[in-house]
Enzyme design. Structure first.
Site, short mmCIF file in Angstrom:
data_model
loop_
_atom_site.label_atom_id
_atom_site.label_comp_id
_atom_site.label_asym_id
_atom_site.label_seq_id
_atom_site.Cartn_x
_atom_site.Cartn_y
_atom_site.Cartn_z
N GLN A 188 -0.35 -14.85 -3.11
CA GLN A 188 -1.48 -14.63 -2.21
C GLN A 188 -2.81 -14.58 -2.96
OE1 GLN A 188 -0.79 -11.98 1.33
NE2 GLN A 188 1.01 -11.32 0.17
N THR A 245 0.84 -1.21 0.00
CA THR A 245 0.00 0.00 0.00
C THR A 245 0.87 1.25 0.00
OG1 THR A 245 -1.71 -1.23 1.21
CG2 THR A 245 -1.90 1.17 1.16
N ASP A 267 -4.40 -1.84 -6.78
CA ASP A 267 -3.95 -2.61 -5.61
C ASP A 267 -4.57 -4.01 -5.65
OD1 ASP A 267 -2.72 -3.18 -3.23
OD2 ASP A 267 -4.10 -2.04 -1.98
N GLU A 268 -3.88 -5.00 -5.05
CA GLU A 268 -4.37 -6.39 -4.98
C GLU A 268 -4.75 -6.90 -6.37
OE1 GLU A 268 -3.95 -7.98 -2.38
OE2 GLU A 268 -4.32 -6.78 -0.58
N ARG A 322 1.23 -14.43 8.26
CA ARG A 322 0.52 -13.53 9.17
C ARG A 322 1.30 -13.37 10.48
NH1 ARG A 322 -1.09 -10.99 5.77
NH2 ARG A 322 0.15 -12.43 4.53
#
Length: 650
Positions: free
Chosen positions: A229, A12, A198-199, A582
């Site tokens: 991911q 980000t 993004d993503e 994570r």
């Protein structure tokens, strides 16, 4: 430009600083910059961070939003070209269902097997795939294909006739408009000189096509994402968009961000080794400058109950020894039903918890239905339970019928169940409803006798009750998709296992089981936010925690039994990779030797993904109780030493 932003590499930040750089150092007009994300939360964060860098006024001039907001803004100005009037209405799922019910009525299909919610999923899939209904995979051999295509066409016409668009239209209609009107496309493609996404690994076919069109004039498209991911194929996301990005566009520059600012090197080494087994991916190797000697822990427990107890005990011990708070811990699992035993362990230990990405197990509709059936079978005086289930599954007991039952109860001065029996024996109800209510009453009476007799296991009686009321077919017909139906059926099976496990511990005491389900959860600590997080691996994406435990690291759980072949297996491996990354400092992987499947104990095999982790990264805790107790005793000793130091200071 393709920016491959590995987990924890600050993707980000890349987008926000590029926007600021273009405006501040390249003198690019803010209005010519478009940056899109997938969620409202992400878009809000994007706006805030850009505003902090370049000021609120310049940030407001940029086009920073979600894909759907961007599409809606385009439609707000130009939807008239497609035959809509302005302003148009945006309809929700309830409005869509109403339209579909009219479509089914027009085709004389009302009351058929065509469920409106399933049809909504089909319509969404057609639109997001950017191809006609009959071209979807599997439609060639589907005997209902032509009917489904007709329903789709009539739905499209009907929602246009009421001047409305649905959620998928906000991408589909601008794309169709740009393809039909090249002059309009030229206007937007010229004005929007810089596109940032993004993503990107989560884009579907329709979003990909829209980006192609908008970048056709200037070819200034920067996408940020991580193919490792890509875990949302079930929502229509296509990982090939990021994998094949260099071949989809000309003069592509690829930048890999491999430095991780989140996890220890042991955790990253494990993640790198696991994801390297995927054949189709962009090569990258995560690394960190932060060093730690903490190894990943692995523990094999004899049963799921032992696994849940071990995990909660570890959290309680680590919280004191390592000076952590409850919110520093996360427990991840593949499917929502796995959280049931964790909830029980949290409740029994008084440990505060929250569930993300799913309702609490005992709060889910199908589980509550079964609890109320159990309560009603146990006691016919439980009016709340009876009222909840009298029309579940549907028996034609509408509001008017409920009023009549209440009047009968008042007239004869009897309880709700006795009034129900009187109504069932009368001629007041229509034939079909009459028979269904009679069956409902007799079923509850029959199973009350079976439960009270205690001649068979409680779980066996409960399973027979589920079969008698045809609950599984009801779930299948009332679910919005096959995936949801499977999930709800798994919850039903998990509830039966809960009853079986309770009986093994406490005996055939149904009252004690019902009482336990009705107990209030433990009081939260003063800070309501200080809770252990329970969530699915899918829901954990984008989050981070100092300590993470992944449970159920077994074949048929992770990877899931429905995803053992490619390309699903690669996505399961990416899901495990997401879970591993994570963790910031502490990671624990647990599995069970055996699991109960109804009345049979099944031997479980370790997940194939565990074998990919280097031995140098992992510390194996032996399954014997003494080994675990010794490890927890050491954590307790550390906690006592820390408190002793605090006392000396004070």
């Amino acid at each position: 430009m393709l920016v491959l932003a590995g987990a924890g590499s600050g993707k980000t930040r890349i987008i926000t600083h590029r926007v600021a750089h273009l405006i501040t150092y390249r003198q690019v007009p803010p209005s010519s910059i478009v940056a899109v994300s997938f969620t409202n939360k992400a878009a809000h964060e994007l706006k805030q961070r850009v505003a902090a860098l370049i000021g609120q006024q310049s940030a407001a001039a940029c086009h920073l939003s979600t894909f759907h907001t961007m599409g809606a803004n385009i439609l707000r100005t130009h939807i008239g070209k497609l035959g809509w009037k302005t302003p148009f209405a945006i309809i929700d799922n309830d409005d869509q269902r109403a339209i579909l019910r009219n479509v089914l009525k027009e085709l004389h299909l009302e009351g058929s097997s065509y469920d409106p919610d399933k049809l909504l999923n089909f319509i969404s899939k057609v639109k997001s795939s950017a191809r006609p209904p009959l071209d979807l995979p599997g439609m060639r051999w589907n005997p209902q294909a032509r009917t489904l295509a007709k329903i789709f066409d009539l739905y499209q016409s009907a929602r246009k006739s009421v001047n409305a668009v649905d959620f998928d239209d906000m991408i589909a209609l601008p794309t169709a408009m740009f393809e039909a009107y090249p002059d309009l496309l030229e206007r937007y493609a010229s004005a929007w000189q810089y596109l940032l996404v993004d993503e990107y690994q989560d884009t579907n076919a329709l979003q990909f096509r829209l980006l192609q069109l908008l970048s056709s004039r200037h070819a200034n498209l920067m996408v940020v994402g991580d193919d490792d991911q890509s875990i949302y194929a079930f929502r229509g996301a296509d990982s090939r968009h990021i994998l094949d990005f260099p071949s989809h566009f000309d003069n592509v520059q690829v930048v890999a961000l491999e430095q991780n600012y989140r996890s220890t090197q042991n955790i990253l080494d494990a993640a790198n080794a696991v994801i390297a087994q995927n054949a189709t991916r962009h090569a990258k190797q995560l690394w960190t400058s932060a060093r730690s000697d903490d190894k990943i822990q692995s523990c094999t427990c004899p049963t799921p109950e032992a696994e849940a107890t071990f995990v909660i005990d570890q959290i309680l011990a680590q919280r004191s020894a390592l000076n952590l708070t409850y919110k520093d811990f996360a427990i991840l699992y593949r499917t929502n039903p796995q959280n049931r035993l964790l909830e029980e362990a949290c409740l029994s230990k008084g440990l505060p918890y929250r569930i993300v990405g799913g309702s609490k197990f005992f709060d889910q509709a199908e589980v509550r239905d079964l609890i109320f059936y159990l309560r009603a079978a146990f006691s016919h005086h439980d009016e709340l339970a009876l009222r909840r289930i009298v029309n579940t599954p549907r028996r034609g007991v509408a509001t008017a019928t409920m009023h009549h039952i209440d009047e009968v109860a008042k007239k004869h001065q009897v309880a709700f169940f006795e009034a129900l029996k009187i109504v069932a024996a009368s001629d007041h109800l229509r034939g079909t409803t009459q028979h269904k209510v009679e069956t409902f009453v007799s079923t509850l009476e029959r199973f009350h006798r079976r439960f009270m007799a205690k001649a068979e296991p409680l779980a066996e009686t409960m399973q027979a009750l589920i079969d008698a009321i045809h609950y599984l077919p009801y779930i299948q017909s009332s679910s919005t998709s096959d995936a949801q139906a499977i999930h709800r059926q798994e919850n039903v099976q998990e509830f039966v296992r809960t009853l079986s496990a309770f009986e093994q511990r406490e005996g055939r005491d149904l009252f004690a089981f019902i009482q336990r389900l009705c107990l209030e959860p433990p009081q939260k600590e003063e800070n309501d936010d200080d809770q252990v997080t329970l969530m699915t691996l899918h829901a954990s994406k984008g989050l981070e925690f100092p300590s993470v435990t992944i449970i159920g690291c077994e074949e048929n759980f992770l990877p899931h039994a429905n995803a053992l072949d490619e390309p699903d297996l690669s996505e399961e491996r990416r899901l495990f990779y997401v879970g591993i990354t994570r963790a910031k400092r502490y990671l624990c992987l647990t599995r069970c030797e055996k699991r109960q499947r109804f009345h049979e104990a099944i031997d479980m095999q370790p997940s194939r993904f565990l074998a990919d982790i280097p031995e140098t990264c992992i510390e194996t805790l032996k399954p014997d109780t003494q080994s675990i107790q010794d490890q927890q005793a050491e954590l307790k000793r550390m906690a006592q030493a820390r408190f002793a130091q605090l006392r000396d200071l004070l």
